[in-house]
Structure formats: C-alpha cells, structure tokens
Motif scaffolding. Sequence first.
Motif, PDB file in Angstrom:
ATOM      1  N   ASN A 125      37.568  34.038  40.893  1.00  0.00           N
ATOM      2  CA  ASN A 125      38.201  32.658  40.609  1.00  0.00           C
ATOM      3  C   ASN A 125      36.838  32.104  39.464  1.00  0.00           C
ATOM      4  OD1 ASN A 125      39.367  30.405  39.774  1.00  0.00           O
ATOM      5  ND2 ASN A 125      39.348  29.650  42.039  1.00  0.00           N
ATOM      6  N   GLU A 126      36.608  32.572  38.284  1.00  0.00           N
ATOM      7  CA  GLU A 126      35.915  32.287  37.467  1.00  0.00           C
ATOM      8  C   GLU A 126      36.065  32.039  36.107  1.00  0.00           C
ATOM      9  OE1 GLU A 126      32.560  34.944  38.010  1.00  0.00           O
ATOM     10  OE2 GLU A 126      33.482  36.388  36.472  1.00  0.00           O
ATOM     11  N   PRO A 127      35.755  31.141  35.364  1.00  0.00           N
ATOM     12  CA  PRO A 127      36.198  31.314  34.009  1.00  0.00           C
ATOM     13  C   PRO A 127      36.097  32.492  33.003  1.00  0.00           C
ATOM     14  CG  PRO A 127      34.567  29.430  34.166  1.00  0.00           C
ATOM     15  CD  PRO A 127      34.358  30.434  35.291  1.00  0.00           C
ATOM     16  N   GLY A 128      37.059  32.924  32.300  1.00  0.00           N
ATOM     17  CA  GLY A 128      36.998  33.924  31.149  1.00  0.00           C
ATOM     18  C   GLY A 128      37.678  35.090  31.818  1.00  0.00           C
ATOM     19  N   VAL A 129      38.262  35.133  33.344  1.00  0.00           N
ATOM     20  CA  VAL A 129      38.762  36.409  33.719  1.00  0.00           C
ATOM     21  C   VAL A 129      39.895  36.634  33.056  1.00  0.00           C
ATOM     22  CG1 VAL A 129      39.538  37.525  35.972  1.00  0.00           C
ATOM     23  CG2 VAL A 129      37.677  36.116  35.739  1.00  0.00           C
ATOM     24  N   LEU A 130      40.796  35.503  32.967  1.00  0.00           N
ATOM     25  CA  LEU A 130      42.200  35.756  32.294  1.00  0.00           C
ATOM     26  C   LEU A 130      42.157  36.291  30.752  1.00  0.00           C
ATOM     27  CD1 LEU A 130      45.292  35.487  32.362  1.00  0.00           C
ATOM     28  CD2 LEU A 130      44.973  33.120  31.871  1.00  0.00           C
ATOM     29  N   SER A 131      41.374  35.789  30.145  1.00  0.00           N
ATOM     30  CA  SER A 131      40.956  36.442  28.677  1.00  0.00           C
ATOM     31  C   SER A 131      40.643  37.802  28.596  1.00  0.00           C
ATOM     32  CB  SER A 131      40.015  35.357  27.891  1.00  0.00           C
ATOM     33  OG  SER A 131      38.746  35.550  28.376  1.00  0.00           O
ATOM     34  N   ARG A 132      39.792  38.385  29.638  1.00  0.00           N
ATOM     35  CA  ARG A 132      39.538  39.489  29.700  1.00  0.00           C
ATOM     36  C   ARG A 132      40.701  40.791  29.929  1.00  0.00           C
ATOM     37  NH1 ARG A 132      33.682  40.203  32.475  1.00  0.00           N
ATOM     38  NH2 ARG A 132      33.921  42.379  31.824  1.00  0.00           N
ATOM     39  N   VAL A 133      41.344  40.132  30.982  1.00  0.00           N
ATOM     40  CA  VAL A 133      42.656  40.900  31.442  1.00  0.00           C
ATOM     41  C   VAL A 133      43.483  41.000  30.222  1.00  0.00           C
ATOM     42  CG1 VAL A 133      44.377  40.906  33.113  1.00  0.00           C
ATOM     43  CG2 VAL A 133      41.981  40.453  33.912  1.00  0.00           C
ATOM     44  N   SER A 134      43.837  39.738  29.582  1.00  0.00           N
ATOM     45  CA  SER A 134      45.001  40.010  28.589  1.00  0.00           C
ATOM     46  C   SER A 134      44.349  40.780  27.454  1.00  0.00           C
ATOM     47  CB  SER A 134      45.276  38.498  28.384  1.00  0.00           C
ATOM     48  OG  SER A 134      44.194  37.892  27.762  1.00  0.00           O
ATOM     49  N   GLY A 135      43.064  40.744  27.314  1.00  0.00           N
ATOM     50  CA  GLY A 135      42.479  41.285  25.939  1.00  0.00           C
ATOM     51  C   GLY A 135      42.603  42.898  26.075  1.00  0.00           C
ATOM     52  N   ILE A 136      42.480  43.321  27.586  1.00  0.00           N
ATOM     53  CA  ILE A 136      42.752  44.974  27.590  1.00  0.00           C
ATOM     54  C   ILE A 136      44.197  45.162  27.499  1.00  0.00           C
ATOM     55  CG2 ILE A 136      42.487  46.507  29.238  1.00  0.00           C
ATOM     56  CD1 ILE A 136      39.924  45.328  30.392  1.00  0.00           C
ATOM     57  N   VAL A 181      50.579  52.894  31.661  1.00  0.00           N
ATOM     58  CA  VAL A 181      50.262  51.751  32.559  1.00  0.00           C
ATOM     59  C   VAL A 181      49.337  52.259  33.503  1.00  0.00           C
ATOM     60  CG1 VAL A 181      51.373  50.283  34.062  1.00  0.00           C
ATOM     61  CG2 VAL A 181      52.660  50.986  31.891  1.00  0.00           C
ATOM     62  N   GLU A 182      49.230  53.483  34.050  1.00  0.00           N
ATOM     63  CA  GLU A 182      48.281  53.824  35.165  1.00  0.00           C
ATOM     64  C   GLU A 182      46.780  53.812  34.498  1.00  0.00           C
ATOM     65  OE1 GLU A 182      46.314  54.915  38.445  1.00  0.00           O
ATOM     66  OE2 GLU A 182      48.388  53.981  38.113  1.00  0.00           O
ATOM     67  N   GLN A 183      46.562  54.059  33.250  1.00  0.00           N
ATOM     68  CA  GLN A 183      45.485  54.230  32.227  1.00  0.00           C
ATOM     69  C   GLN A 183      44.923  52.806  32.382  1.00  0.00           C
ATOM     70  OE1 GLN A 183      45.840  56.221  28.789  1.00  0.00           O
ATOM     71  NE2 GLN A 183      45.902  58.130  29.777  1.00  0.00           N
ATOM     72  N   ALA A 184      45.774  51.719  32.001  1.00  0.00           N
ATOM     73  CA  ALA A 184      45.364  50.453  32.082  1.00  0.00           C
ATOM     74  C   ALA A 184      45.194  49.870  33.249  1.00  0.00           C
ATOM     75  CB  ALA A 184      46.798  49.741  30.986  1.00  0.00           C
ATOM     76  N   ARG A 185      45.813  50.266  34.322  1.00  0.00           N
ATOM     77  CA  ARG A 185      45.537  49.548  35.554  1.00  0.00           C
ATOM     78  C   ARG A 185      44.027  50.263  35.959  1.00  0.00           C
ATOM     79  NH1 ARG A 185      44.952  50.922  40.587  1.00  0.00           N
ATOM     80  NH2 ARG A 185      45.185  52.899  40.243  1.00  0.00           N
ATOM     81  N   PRO A 218      34.566  41.269  37.513  1.00  0.00           N
ATOM     82  CA  PRO A 218      35.191  40.306  38.266  1.00  0.00           C
ATOM     83  C   PRO A 218      36.521  40.651  38.909  1.00  0.00           C
ATOM     84  CG  PRO A 218      35.448  39.607  36.047  1.00  0.00           C
ATOM     85  CD  PRO A 218      34.928  40.907  35.991  1.00  0.00           C
ATOM     86  N   VAL A 219      36.956  41.827  38.917  1.00  0.00           N
ATOM     87  CA  VAL A 219      38.076  42.201  39.236  1.00  0.00           C
ATOM     88  C   VAL A 219      38.148  43.084  40.659  1.00  0.00           C
ATOM     89  CG1 VAL A 219      40.542  43.678  38.891  1.00  0.00           C
ATOM     90  CG2 VAL A 219      39.524  42.506  37.205  1.00  0.00           C
ATOM     91  N   TRP A 220      38.584  42.674  41.836  1.00  0.00           N
ATOM     92  CA  TRP A 220      38.373  43.424  43.016  1.00  0.00           C
ATOM     93  C   TRP A 220      39.372  44.458  43.078  1.00  0.00           C
ATOM     94  CZ3 TRP A 220      35.341  41.703  47.378  1.00  0.00           C
ATOM     95  CH2 TRP A 220      34.438  40.532  47.159  1.00  0.00           C
TER      96      TRP A 220
END
Length: 343
Positions: A105-116, A151-155, A163-165
């Motif tokens: 839970n920190e700033p910028g995680v959502l933008s990195r996930v959606s960017g990938i 989808v598996e490659q993106a996962r 920051p992704v567990w």
Amino acid sequence: MSSIVASAGRARLAAAFKTLKPRCFSSSLRRQESENPPKPPKPIDDSTSALDYKRTLRHRPPPLPSMDLPRSRSAEEAVTNILYNTPPPSLQPFKKHVLNCLVQNEPGVLSRVSGILAGRGFNIDSLVVCRTEIRDLSRMCIVLRGQDGVVEQARRQLEDLVPVWAVLDYTDTHCIERELLLAKVSILGPEYVEEQLLGGPTHEPRRSNHSSLPSTDPKLERETVLAQHFEHAADPEGAAASPAPLTPSQTLRLKSDHLQAIKVLSAQFGGRIVDVSEHSVIVEMCGKTKRVEAFLALLKPFGVLESARTGLMVMPRTPIKYTEESDELEEGGTVDASLLPPG
C-alpha cells in the motif's frame, strides 16, 4: 589530613557540576526544537519486504501454456515464414481472466501495474483496488480478456515487480463473484428522458425548442413556428414522438405506477431503492456480472439517466471435505430378522 578532605570535596563538587544540565535563559533551544518538528512513525513494512518474501518462496515456475494448437500449415504460410520469418497468428482462443494481486500500500503501484498490462496490449475490463485488513497491504482485482499464454507471461511479469507480493489467477477457481450497481432511473417514462437530461442535476423535464425562449418579436415567433412545421411535415412520426405536457394528476399517477414497477423489479433481483426524488429514483443492486447486466437491460425501458458499476470482486470458496455415511450396509453383513417377510 585537611588537605586530603578538601581535595575530595572539590572533586565531588566538580562531578556534581558535570552531571547538572545547563540552564538556557535564551530562546535559541526552543527555536532549534521548532525547526525540527516530530516526524510520523515509519511504516511497519516497506517495498523490499515483498522481495524478501518472494526469495524465501523461490521455486521453479511451471512451463508456459502452449500458444499454438497443432494444425497443418498451408504452402503459402510455409513460404511466407521462410521469406519473411513471420510466424502465423496464434489460434488460441481469447477468454476472460481474473487476476488477484496483493501489493504494498504505497503510491505509484497502480500506475506500474496498469502500465505493464497496457504495454502488452490488454484492455482492462474492470479494476478494483482497496486496502485489506492489514494496514500496509492492498488487494487488486483485475478482469481482462486474452490468451492463456500471454496472460500467464503478464502475470509473471507483474509478480516480478518490487512492491507486488503475489499475483493469483482465479480464472479456473471456484469463486464468489460480486459487483455493485447504482442506477438513476426516471419515473416519468422513456418519453421524457431526453428532456430530463436537459434539466441539470434536478432532472426536471425541459423542452429544448425555441418556442420556450422569451421573444418580443412576433415576426420571429411566426417564422420559428413555420420552420418547425416544415421540419415535421417530412417526418410526421417524429413530430408525434414529442410527448404532450401532462396535468398534475396524470403526472402523479404516472410516477406512482413507474415507482411501483421499479420497486417490484428491484426486489426480484435482490436490489432496493436507496433514494427517491421528484422525477427519478436511485436503485442499488449487488450480484454477478451477468445478473447486473440483465437487471440494467430491464431498467432501460423505464429510462436510465445515470449508472455506475464498481467492477468485479472475487474471493475463492473454501473446500468442504465430504465423508461417507456410516449407516450403509456392507456386503455380507448381519441382517435384521424383523425386516424379513413372514414364512
């Protein structure tokens, strides 16, 4: 002897003066304290905690699913592959995938996930993010459509972010799926929806023709009426489509009938009316995606003014262990004589 006692006393006084704190009669010390305000406490965990967790559970990932189905290639495809080294398009079907991400839970995680996901060409159908019961952990539920291999490659690429567990694919898992819908529905009928949209936040029906505007020139009014008759002459059905103004009694009966119909329809889908205004109501409904879409389609004949959906949220079911019944008779077991027929 007296000199020894005097020297010992002087040593005690010097030690006492050293232990005493100096008294500051100026405000310089207070200024230093005001320049260094207290800082907020540090978070329990940081982004590197996810890296430590993934290092401890490091294991060899399974192979990626096959991208192409076995098929016979034509001569044209073989020649094209030899000349231009371009592989044929994959025939793997596109299907819906649900990814559940546990992130810091920190700033910028959502933008990195959606960017990938955007870099791989995925269009996110829905995205729900919220904090969990743990303060420094958030959960993302992402719904998208794509091939299994891509989808598996993106996962796996998402799981490699700092920051992704963890990233779980709940596509083939038995889950509870829920989505929330808020819809503002007109209680005047579909004929007045266009006029209600011109009424602003109150959704009061307003006519957009020029006859409602104040005009002091009678010649301009006659020309406007003549132009409207000329436009409606080519399309008599369009002229009859504009509803006539209702009397107060007719409006009251119309609102009551539509409100009762919307209430009954909402009760059939497990929804409820959460707000009632003069010309519209707000309906709340929670259910599966297909059920929400069916309910929204049934509300459209009444005239939907606005609608908002939260997106899909999932949670896997807990499996139940089934045990065999102990009262079944085994082969060769004892038979109760009272159950046998007489004779």
